[in-house]
Design a protein around this motif. Structure first.
Motif, PDB file in Angstrom:
ATOM      1  N   GLY A 175     -39.849   7.136 -17.840  1.00 40.09           N
ATOM      2  CA  GLY A 175     -38.322   7.623 -17.437  1.00 40.09           C
ATOM      3  C   GLY A 175     -38.386   8.118 -16.289  1.00 40.09           C
ATOM      4  N   GLY A 232     -37.391  13.057 -16.273  1.00 39.35           N
ATOM      5  CA  GLY A 232     -38.743  12.446 -15.742  1.00 39.35           C
ATOM      6  C   GLY A 232     -38.942  12.954 -14.284  1.00 39.35           C
ATOM      7  N   GLU A 257     -41.027   3.882 -14.333  1.00 36.75           N
ATOM      8  CA  GLU A 257     -39.682   3.667 -14.432  1.00 36.75           C
ATOM      9  C   GLU A 257     -39.439   2.159 -14.328  1.00 36.75           C
ATOM     10  N   ALA A 300     -31.209   4.837 -12.786  1.00 42.99           N
ATOM     11  CA  ALA A 300     -30.696   3.839 -13.226  1.00 42.99           C
ATOM     12  C   ALA A 300     -30.157   3.860 -14.512  1.00 42.99           C
ATOM     13  N   GLY A 301     -30.804   4.612 -15.459  1.00 46.36           N
ATOM     14  CA  GLY A 301     -30.182   4.921 -16.798  1.00 46.36           C
ATOM     15  C   GLY A 301     -28.817   5.805 -16.851  1.00 46.36           C
ATOM     16  N   SER A 302     -28.919   6.669 -17.907  1.00 45.24           N
ATOM     17  CA  SER A 302     -27.602   7.629 -18.030  1.00 45.24           C
ATOM     18  C   SER A 302     -27.367   8.313 -16.991  1.00 45.24           C
ATOM     19  N   GLY A 311     -34.776   8.775 -22.199  1.00 43.97           N
ATOM     20  CA  GLY A 311     -33.326   8.851 -22.414  1.00 43.97           C
ATOM     21  C   GLY A 311     -32.897   8.106 -23.949  1.00 43.97           C
ATOM     22  N   VAL A 321     -39.930   4.457 -27.480  1.00 45.41           N
ATOM     23  CA  VAL A 321     -41.440   4.879 -27.082  1.00 45.41           C
ATOM     24  C   VAL A 321     -41.946   5.815 -27.989  1.00 45.41           C
ATOM     25  N   TYR A 332     -11.038  14.790 -19.924  1.00 46.38           N
ATOM     26  CA  TYR A 332     -11.731  15.796 -18.897  1.00 46.38           C
ATOM     27  C   TYR A 332     -11.508  15.209 -17.665  1.00 46.38           C
ATOM     28  N   GLY A 346     -21.901   4.323 -19.281  1.00 50.01           N
ATOM     29  CA  GLY A 346     -23.143   4.515 -19.555  1.00 50.01           C
ATOM     30  C   GLY A 346     -23.347   5.120 -20.954  1.00 50.01           C
ATOM     31  N   TYR A 351     -24.543   7.932 -23.975  1.00 54.62           N
ATOM     32  CA  TYR A 351     -25.034   9.055 -24.418  1.00 54.62           C
ATOM     33  C   TYR A 351     -26.351   8.986 -25.248  1.00 54.62           C
ATOM     34  N   PHE A 400     -27.874  16.019 -17.901  1.00 55.83           N
ATOM     35  CA  PHE A 400     -28.077  16.160 -16.511  1.00 55.83           C
ATOM     36  C   PHE A 400     -27.831  17.605 -16.137  1.00 55.83           C
TER      37      PHE A 400
HETATM   38  C1  LIG Z   1     -20.195   8.573 -19.086  1.00 58.92           C
HETATM   39  C2  LIG Z   1     -21.189   9.600 -19.105  1.00 58.92           C
HETATM   40  C3  LIG Z   1     -20.882  10.889 -18.531  1.00 58.92           C
HETATM   41  C4  LIG Z   1     -21.806  12.189 -18.565  1.00 58.92           C
HETATM   42  N1  LIG Z   1     -21.526  13.242 -18.291  1.00 58.92           N
HETATM   43  C5  LIG Z   1     -22.461  14.274 -18.046  1.00 58.92           C
HETATM   44  C6  LIG Z   1     -22.161  15.555 -17.441  1.00 58.92           C
HETATM   45  O1  LIG Z   1     -21.052  15.857 -16.866  1.00 58.92           O
HETATM   46  N2  LIG Z   1     -22.888  16.472 -17.716  1.00 58.92           N
HETATM   47  C7  LIG Z   1     -24.104  16.414 -18.183  1.00 58.92           C
HETATM   48  O2  LIG Z   1     -24.950  17.269 -18.116  1.00 58.92           O
HETATM   49  N3  LIG Z   1     -24.675  15.235 -18.764  1.00 58.92           N
HETATM   50  C8  LIG Z   1     -23.668  14.137 -18.591  1.00 58.92           C
HETATM   51  N4  LIG Z   1     -24.131  12.926 -19.275  1.00 58.92           N
HETATM   52  C9  LIG Z   1     -25.400  12.881 -20.045  1.00 58.92           C
HETATM   53  C10 LIG Z   1     -26.488  12.656 -18.868  1.00 58.92           C
HETATM   54  O3  LIG Z   1     -26.233  11.479 -17.955  1.00 58.92           O
HETATM   55  C11 LIG Z   1     -27.772  12.495 -19.987  1.00 58.92           C
HETATM   56  O4  LIG Z   1     -27.828  13.351 -20.695  1.00 58.92           O
HETATM   57  C12 LIG Z   1     -28.946  12.572 -18.808  1.00 58.92           C
HETATM   58  O5  LIG Z   1     -28.723  11.830 -17.497  1.00 58.92           O
HETATM   59  C13 LIG Z   1     -30.089  12.071 -19.434  1.00 58.92           C
HETATM   60  O6  LIG Z   1     -31.280  11.825 -18.544  1.00 58.92           O
HETATM   61  P1  LIG Z   1     -32.677  11.371 -18.914  1.00 58.92           P
HETATM   62  O7  LIG Z   1     -33.435  11.383 -17.765  1.00 58.92           O
HETATM   63  O8  LIG Z   1     -33.116  11.958 -20.108  1.00 58.92           O
HETATM   64  O9  LIG Z   1     -32.187   9.846 -19.109  1.00 58.92           O
HETATM   65  P2  LIG Z   1     -32.020   8.666 -18.057  1.00 58.92           P
HETATM   66  O10 LIG Z   1     -31.063   8.893 -17.030  1.00 58.92           O
HETATM   67  O11 LIG Z   1     -31.365   7.471 -19.200  1.00 58.92           O
HETATM   68  O12 LIG Z   1     -33.400   8.069 -17.849  1.00 58.92           O
HETATM   69  C14 LIG Z   1     -34.224   7.421 -18.481  1.00 58.92           C
HETATM   70  C15 LIG Z   1     -34.874   6.567 -18.025  1.00 58.92           C
HETATM   71  O13 LIG Z   1     -35.923   5.824 -18.636  1.00 58.92           O
HETATM   72  C16 LIG Z   1     -36.153   4.389 -18.558  1.00 58.92           C
HETATM   73  N5  LIG Z   1     -37.159   3.862 -19.448  1.00 58.92           N
HETATM   74  C17 LIG Z   1     -36.601   3.681 -20.710  1.00 58.92           C
HETATM   75  N6  LIG Z   1     -37.419   3.124 -21.330  1.00 58.92           N
HETATM   76  C18 LIG Z   1     -38.475   2.803 -20.519  1.00 58.92           C
HETATM   77  C19 LIG Z   1     -39.838   2.110 -20.720  1.00 58.92           C
HETATM   78  N7  LIG Z   1     -40.159   1.736 -21.795  1.00 58.92           N
HETATM   79  N8  LIG Z   1     -40.681   2.112 -19.463  1.00 58.92           N
HETATM   80  C20 LIG Z   1     -40.135   2.497 -18.340  1.00 58.92           C
HETATM   81  N9  LIG Z   1     -38.820   3.218 -18.353  1.00 58.92           N
HETATM   82  C21 LIG Z   1     -38.133   3.306 -19.433  1.00 58.92           C
HETATM   83  C22 LIG Z   1     -34.712   3.912 -18.254  1.00 58.92           C
HETATM   84  O14 LIG Z   1     -34.545   2.838 -17.628  1.00 58.92           O
HETATM   85  C23 LIG Z   1     -33.865   5.128 -17.608  1.00 58.92           C
HETATM   86  O15 LIG Z   1     -33.731   5.162 -16.262  1.00 58.92           O
HETATM   87  C24 LIG Z   1     -23.271  11.893 -19.293  1.00 58.92           C
HETATM   88  C25 LIG Z   1     -23.426  10.534 -19.721  1.00 58.92           C
HETATM   89  C26 LIG Z   1     -22.393   9.585 -19.651  1.00 58.92           C
HETATM   90  C27 LIG Z   1     -22.985   8.287 -20.019  1.00 58.92           C
END
Ligand SMILES: Cc1cc2nc3c(=O)[nH]c(=O)nc-3n(C[C@H](O)[C@H](O)[C@H](O)COP(=O)(O)OP(=O)(O)OC[C@H]3O[C@@H](n4cnc5c(N)ncnc54)[C@H](O)[C@@H]3O)c2cc1C
Length: 381
Positions: free
Chosen positions: A11, A16, A35, A41-43, A204, A210, A251, A306, A308, A338
């Motif tokens: 990820g 990640g 990735e 590209a994810g959340s 995410g 996974v 918000y 996006g 949650y 984030f």
């Molecule tokens: C509309 C919205 C508003 C938000 N606002 C806030 C905010 O204001 N503040 C805050 O703290 N959080 C906010 N969040 C939450 C925040 O976006 C997430 O909690 C955070 O980005 C999670 O990060 P991550 O790296 O865990 O996941 P992600 O950013 O989703 O990254 C996971 C990655 O794993 C990759 N992946 C998945 N499976 C595989 C696989 N098998 N092989 C290779 N790659 C893979 C995906 O492509 C993805 O890019 C918001 C979310 C949304 C949707």
């Protein structure tokens, strides 16, 4: 082709890339991040960018506060401007229960060094002049909170991780994890096999699949959330805080010369869909009418959706699976991941290295549900 890695991180979102950076910077060699799409590209790229330490759970307060410090140093340390606006978070409270809960939260936050405080409705309106104080009882505010640009944080971490020797493989999907007994020996990817003895899941909303590759239940459920941005708003104060009407979850914060707006949608059903729709708009307008009628006149210039990555208690899953050697995870941040990226990167580095992390995150292990020890967070948007 078989590659070798000491650690494979799955990820390329904030988690990640932060983990890759912290591991590589600590001298861990052969860190590989896979990735399947582009970085962020994810959340992460869909987030509103809010960063805060105003939570009800003491672990979240400390993860938020530690991360705020890191966001403050980011430009200096990693050479990347992340568009940090330290304008505060302002929670608008309209019921006695909300006020009591936030008063308790402020007391706990203050005891942990977070400078949050309660405000009167009039003080709240001075900070956020687009709101109406009708029906408002109080507000909670912390000047240290704010917002920044999520993709720039990911790219900053990725560049710094590479500079410290990590490899980042974009457009590379993890398709399986090989075990010998209960020990990880390799992963399979769309680019080929990577021999490794450690996998860190930072996938995410897609983490459950996974975890299932090694029989570990990571109870993460995707839920679509939408955001809208508006045309420029004349006279917007440069210090406008991230403003949240806690009762409706509406918000907004400044985004360039306009506003970024969001709200939860109780009719949304779990699933991976990320197309946008207008079904949430009537409820959004109702909330604006109630708390910030000035927003009703603004033209929307863009929307996106996006996911949650919700867990049953809306709190993160961080830890190492006891059943597999070595499978670590940092996922399920339930819409507040984030802002925890920097601190969680540090913690996962320490879990990998067998060091004692700055915070004991054992209560956030995925095993807490089987042990009937959930850890609910009350201050959710
Ligand atoms: C509309 C919205 C508003 C938000 N606002 C806030 C905010 O204001 N503040 C805050 O703290 N959080 C906010 N969040 C939450 C925040 O976006 C997430 O909690 C955070 O980005 C999670 O990060 P991550 O790296 O865990 O996941 P992600 O950013 O989703 O990254 C996971 C990655 O794993 C990759 N992946 C998945 N499976 C595989 C696989 N098998 N092989 C290779 N790659 C893979 C995906 O492509 C993805 O890019 C918001 C979310 C949304 C949707």
């Amino acid at each position: 082709m078989t590659l070798q890695a000491r650690v494979v991180i799955v990820g390329g979102g904030v988690m990640g890339t932060s983990i890759a950076y912290h591991l590589a910077r600590a001298g861990v060699r052969d860190v590989v991040l896979v990735e399947r799409d582009e970085l962020a590209a994810g959340s992460t790229s869909k987030a509103a960018g809010g960063v805060r330490a105003q939570f009800s759970d003491e672990l979240n307060i400390q993860l938020g506060a530690r991360s705020l410090e890191a966001f403050g140093r980011f430009g200096r340390e990693l050479g990347q401007d992340i568009g940090l606006h330290r304008v505060g978070y302002l929670f608008l409270l309209s019921t006695p229960e909300e006020v009591a809960s936030f008063e308790a939260g402020v007391r706990l936050q203050n005891s942990l060094g977070v400078p949050s405080r309660m405000l009167t409705p009039q003080e709240a309106r001075r900070l956020s002049p687009l709101i109406t104080t009708d029906g408002l009882l109080a507000a909670a505010y912390s000047p240290d909170d704010g917002h920044c640009t999520p993709e720039t944080v990911v790219h900053g971490y990725a560049a710094a991780a590479r500079a410290h020797g990590a490899r980042i493989l974009r457009h590379t999907e993890l398709t399986g994890i090989e075990l010998h007994g209960d020990t990880v020996t390799a992963v399979s990817t769309t680019l080929g096999r990577i021999a490794t003895d450690t996998v860190i899941c930072a996938a995410g909303a897609w983490s459950r699949a996974v975890g299932a590759m090694v029989g570990v239940d990571l109870p993460v459920q995707p839920l679509r959330r939408q955001i809208a941005v508006t045309e420029p708003v004349p006279g917007l104060p440069p210090t406008l805080p991230m403003t949240i009407d806690f009762t409706t979850s509406l918000y907004f914060h400044a985004e360039g010369p306009g506003l970024l707006l969001g709200m939860s949608d109780p009719d949304e059903k779990p699933g991976f869909a990320t197309d946008t729709h207008d079904r949430w708009i009537p409820r959004l307008y109702e909330a604006m009418q109630r708390r910030a009628p000035a927003l009703l006149d603004l033209r929307r210039t863009g929307t996106w959706a996006g996911l949650y990555e919700n867990t049953p208690d809306h709190n993160a899953l961080i830890g190492e699976a006891p059943s597999v050697s070595r499978f670590l995870y940092a996922t399920g941040f339930s819409g507040h991941g984030f802002l925890q990226g920097p601190a969680v990167g540090e913690i996962v580095r320490d879990l990998y290295l067998g060091r004692v992390p700055f915070l004991d995150v054992r209560p956030l292990s995925a095993g807490r549900f089987a042990a009937d020890a959930p850890r609910p967070e009350a201050n959710l948007v």
